[in-house]
Design a protein around this motif. Structure first.
Motif, mmCIF file in Angstrom:
data_model
loop_
_atom_site.group_PDB
_atom_site.id
_atom_site.type_symbol
_atom_site.label_atom_id
_atom_site.label_comp_id
_atom_site.label_asym_id
_atom_site.label_seq_id
_atom_site.Cartn_x
_atom_site.Cartn_y
_atom_site.Cartn_z
ATOM 1 N N LEU A 42 -15.924 12.210 -54.036
ATOM 2 C CA LEU A 42 -14.645 12.736 -54.506
ATOM 3 C C LEU A 42 -14.724 13.132 -55.977
ATOM 4 C CD1 LEU A 42 -12.352 10.182 -52.677
ATOM 5 C CD2 LEU A 42 -12.620 12.608 -52.109
ATOM 6 N N LEU A 43 -15.421 12.343 -56.772
ATOM 7 C CA LEU A 43 -15.610 12.693 -58.182
ATOM 8 C C LEU A 43 -16.428 13.973 -58.311
ATOM 9 C CD1 LEU A 43 -15.503 12.143 -61.235
ATOM 10 C CD2 LEU A 43 -17.480 10.634 -60.943
ATOM 11 N N LEU A 44 -17.512 14.072 -57.540
ATOM 12 C CA LEU A 44 -18.326 15.292 -57.586
ATOM 13 C C LEU A 44 -17.506 16.506 -57.166
ATOM 14 C CD1 LEU A 44 -21.748 14.129 -56.068
ATOM 15 C CD2 LEU A 44 -21.123 14.332 -58.477
ATOM 16 N N SER A 45 -16.653 16.341 -56.161
ATOM 17 C CA SER A 45 -15.819 17.459 -55.701
ATOM 18 C C SER A 45 -14.888 17.930 -56.808
ATOM 19 C CB SER A 45 -14.999 17.037 -54.479
ATOM 20 O OG SER A 45 -15.828 16.752 -53.375
ATOM 21 N N ALA A 46 -14.283 16.994 -57.521
ATOM 22 C CA ALA A 46 -13.366 17.361 -58.599
ATOM 23 C C ALA A 46 -14.088 18.163 -59.679
ATOM 24 C CB ALA A 46 -12.736 16.107 -59.200
ATOM 25 N N LEU A 47 -15.267 17.720 -60.051
ATOM 26 C CA LEU A 47 -16.011 18.412 -61.103
ATOM 27 C C LEU A 47 -16.469 19.795 -60.632
ATOM 28 C CD1 LEU A 47 -18.106 15.370 -62.359
ATOM 29 C CD2 LEU A 47 -16.237 16.500 -63.584
ATOM 30 N N ALA A 48 -16.878 19.898 -59.373
ATOM 31 C CA ALA A 48 -17.315 21.194 -58.838
ATOM 32 C C ALA A 48 -16.151 22.170 -58.742
ATOM 33 C CB ALA A 48 -17.971 20.999 -57.469
ATOM 34 N N LEU A 49 -15.009 21.702 -58.284
ATOM 35 C CA LEU A 49 -13.833 22.568 -58.183
ATOM 36 C C LEU A 49 -13.359 23.011 -59.556
ATOM 37 C CD1 LEU A 49 -11.933 20.620 -55.395
ATOM 38 C CD2 LEU A 49 -12.793 22.961 -55.189
ATOM 39 N N ASN A 50 -13.406 22.122 -60.507
ATOM 40 C CA ASN A 50 -12.949 22.442 -61.856
ATOM 41 C C ASN A 50 -13.841 23.475 -62.529
ATOM 42 O OD1 ASN A 50 -10.971 21.825 -63.950
ATOM 43 N ND2 ASN A 50 -12.683 20.978 -65.105
ATOM 44 N N ALA A 51 -15.089 23.558 -62.103
ATOM 45 C CA ALA A 51 -16.053 24.475 -62.722
ATOM 46 C C ALA A 51 -16.082 25.842 -62.050
ATOM 47 C CB ALA A 51 -17.454 23.861 -62.680
ATOM 48 N N THR A 52 -15.281 26.040 -60.987
ATOM 49 C CA THR A 52 -15.328 27.276 -60.214
ATOM 50 C C THR A 52 -13.920 27.810 -59.986
ATOM 51 O OG1 THR A 52 -15.342 25.960 -58.169
ATOM 52 C CG2 THR A 52 -17.486 26.665 -59.040
ATOM 53 N N SER A 53 -13.844 29.051 -59.496
ATOM 54 C CA SER A 53 -12.533 29.648 -59.231
ATOM 55 C C SER A 53 -12.409 30.184 -57.811
ATOM 56 C CB SER A 53 -12.277 30.795 -60.214
ATOM 57 O OG SER A 53 -13.270 31.809 -60.082
ATOM 58 N N ARG A 54 -13.514 30.342 -57.101
ATOM 59 C CA ARG A 54 -13.504 30.925 -55.759
ATOM 60 C C ARG A 54 -14.116 29.999 -54.716
ATOM 61 N NH1 ARG A 54 -17.398 32.824 -52.934
ATOM 62 N NH2 ARG A 54 -18.841 32.817 -54.706
ATOM 63 N N LEU A 55 -15.087 29.207 -55.116
ATOM 64 C CA LEU A 55 -15.904 28.417 -54.201
ATOM 65 C C LEU A 55 -15.088 27.340 -53.484
ATOM 66 C CD1 LEU A 55 -19.092 28.445 -53.770
ATOM 67 C CD2 LEU A 55 -19.096 26.361 -55.169
ATOM 68 N N THR A 56 -15.277 27.233 -52.160
ATOM 69 C CA THR A 56 -14.758 26.090 -51.415
ATOM 70 C C THR A 56 -15.697 24.912 -51.637
ATOM 71 O OG1 THR A 56 -13.731 27.482 -49.723
ATOM 72 C CG2 THR A 56 -14.234 25.210 -49.115
ATOM 73 N N VAL A 57 -15.142 23.730 -51.822
ATOM 74 C CA VAL A 57 -15.950 22.520 -52.027
ATOM 75 C C VAL A 57 -15.503 21.473 -51.014
ATOM 76 C CG1 VAL A 57 -16.575 20.659 -53.612
ATOM 77 C CG2 VAL A 57 -16.295 23.005 -54.470
ATOM 78 N N GLY A 58 -16.468 20.888 -50.307
ATOM 79 C CA GLY A 58 -16.146 19.882 -49.310
ATOM 80 C C GLY A 58 -17.070 18.693 -49.398
ATOM 81 N N THR A 59 -16.571 17.538 -48.967
ATOM 82 C CA THR A 59 -17.412 16.349 -48.893
ATOM 83 C C THR A 59 -18.176 16.384 -47.583
ATOM 84 O OG1 THR A 59 -15.501 15.131 -48.017
ATOM 85 C CG2 THR A 59 -15.982 14.913 -50.363
#
Length: 340
Positions: A42-59
């Motif tokens: 969940l922490l990794l997802s938050a950081l990945a989403l915060n660094a992008t604007s289009r990418l879907t991020v899933g666990t």
């Protein structure tokens, strides 16, 4: 046309995930799967989403049972809100020894517990979105209290979709019955296995809940060996040969070996594991097995190879982020060909 997701390496931590996600978005991936192993998914997802604007991020996948559904629901809600709808919640069960001894969590039958877990998440999401009274009691969970102070309020985007990581028949049917998507394991991702085993099981689950094929997404956890030249492809194949040797030492992953007539290999690999004979494992994965589980080819060819292998299967495909950023352009062309 396929959607194409990238996998995050297991050792990619909070210090590296933002750069990796930004790079995946620039290459042209549709999504990024983050693990929940060495680091918190969940922490990794938050950081990945915060660094992008289009990418879907899933666990892919979050170990569910050590975490309360309420804790996961709140985190998923926040991730979905902050990303304007780009988060996918992938859930997994883990094996008994890890649940009891690594996480110090009570073990119960995984399929019924996952059914209750997903039901709990749906009820909590309904309370968050529609201010519905929270009154859910099942065999494993009891959620009967949500004061207005603790309700985060509705989302302006879609609710977080729930994916289930599945290998066996019970969990696969449950995905069809109750989830928004299913994530396959690398050991149950050969195209023939999906066609002959996975899709009929999913269909049985869909029919049980009066749903249709369009109501569920299939995310393949496939391996791919690719690179700019044959030497790199050969190196990647050997990496996956070792990994498959380790994975198939676990009997839970043998159904695909049984389908292809290789269960004896699984039994020998299990014996290697019991005897701490790790060096022999890769030798037991022959080239026929490797070809079945690992589509291989240089960047110029790999999109056609994957299209041919998975033709007729409506799914999201995994594709590796290049080890060398100098190859990002070659990977991007291959991904675009898969997306067309």
């Amino acid at each position: 046309m396929f959607k194409v997701y990238a996998n995050t390496p297991e050792d990619c931590g909070p210090d590296r995930i933002a750069a990796l996600a930004s790079r995946a978005e620039a290459i042209g991936f549709d999504g990024l799967n983050v693990p929940d192993a060495l680091h918190d998914g969940l922490l990794l997802s938050a950081l990945a989403l915060n660094a992008t604007s289009r990418l879907t991020v899933g666990t892919g996948v979050l170990v569910a049972f050590p975490r309360s559904p309420m804790v996961v629901a709140i985190a998923a809600w926040d991730l979905q809100r902050m990303s304007a709808g780009r988060f996918e919640l992938g859930l997994g069960t883990q094996v008994k020894a890890n649940i009891e001894e690594r996480y110090s969590t009570r073990w119960t039958a995984p399929m019924p517990r996952m059914r209750d877990y997903v039901e709990s998440l749906r009820a909590i999401f309904d309370s968050f979105q529609n201010n519905a009274p929270l009154n859910l009691v099942n065999d494993n969970y009891r959620f009967t209290r949500l004061q207005p102070f603790f309700n985060p309020g509705p989302l302006s985007c879609a609710l977080p979709p729930i994916f289930i990581g599945a290998v066996g028949p019970l969990m696969t049917r449950l995905a069809g019955e109750a989830a928004d998507g299913m994530i396959t394991h690398p050991t149950n991702t050969p195209a023939d296995y999906i066609r002959q085993v996975t899709l009929p099981r999913l269909q049985a689950g869909l029919e049980k809940s009066a749903r249709h094929a369009a109501d569920i997404r299939l995310l393949l956890g496939n391996f791919v060996a690719t690179g700019r030249n044959q030497a790199i492809v050969a190196r990647e194949r050997e990496k996956y040969r070792k990994l498959l040797g380790f994975l198939f030492s676990t009997p839970a992953y043998w159904p695909s070996l049984e389908l292809f007539g290789w269960q004896e290999r699984g039994e020998r690999l299990r014996d290697c594991s019991r005897n701490n004979d790790w060096a022999t494992m890769a030798d037991l994965v022959n080239d026929d097995m490797l070809d079945t589980f690992v589509p291989s080819g240089v960047y110029d060819d790999i999109s056609d190879i994957l299209k041919h292998r998975y033709q007729g299967i409506h799914a999201t495909i995994n594709f590796p982020i290049p080890d060398d950023p100098a190859d990002d352009g070659l990977a991007s062309k291959a991904i675009q060909a898969l997306q067309e």
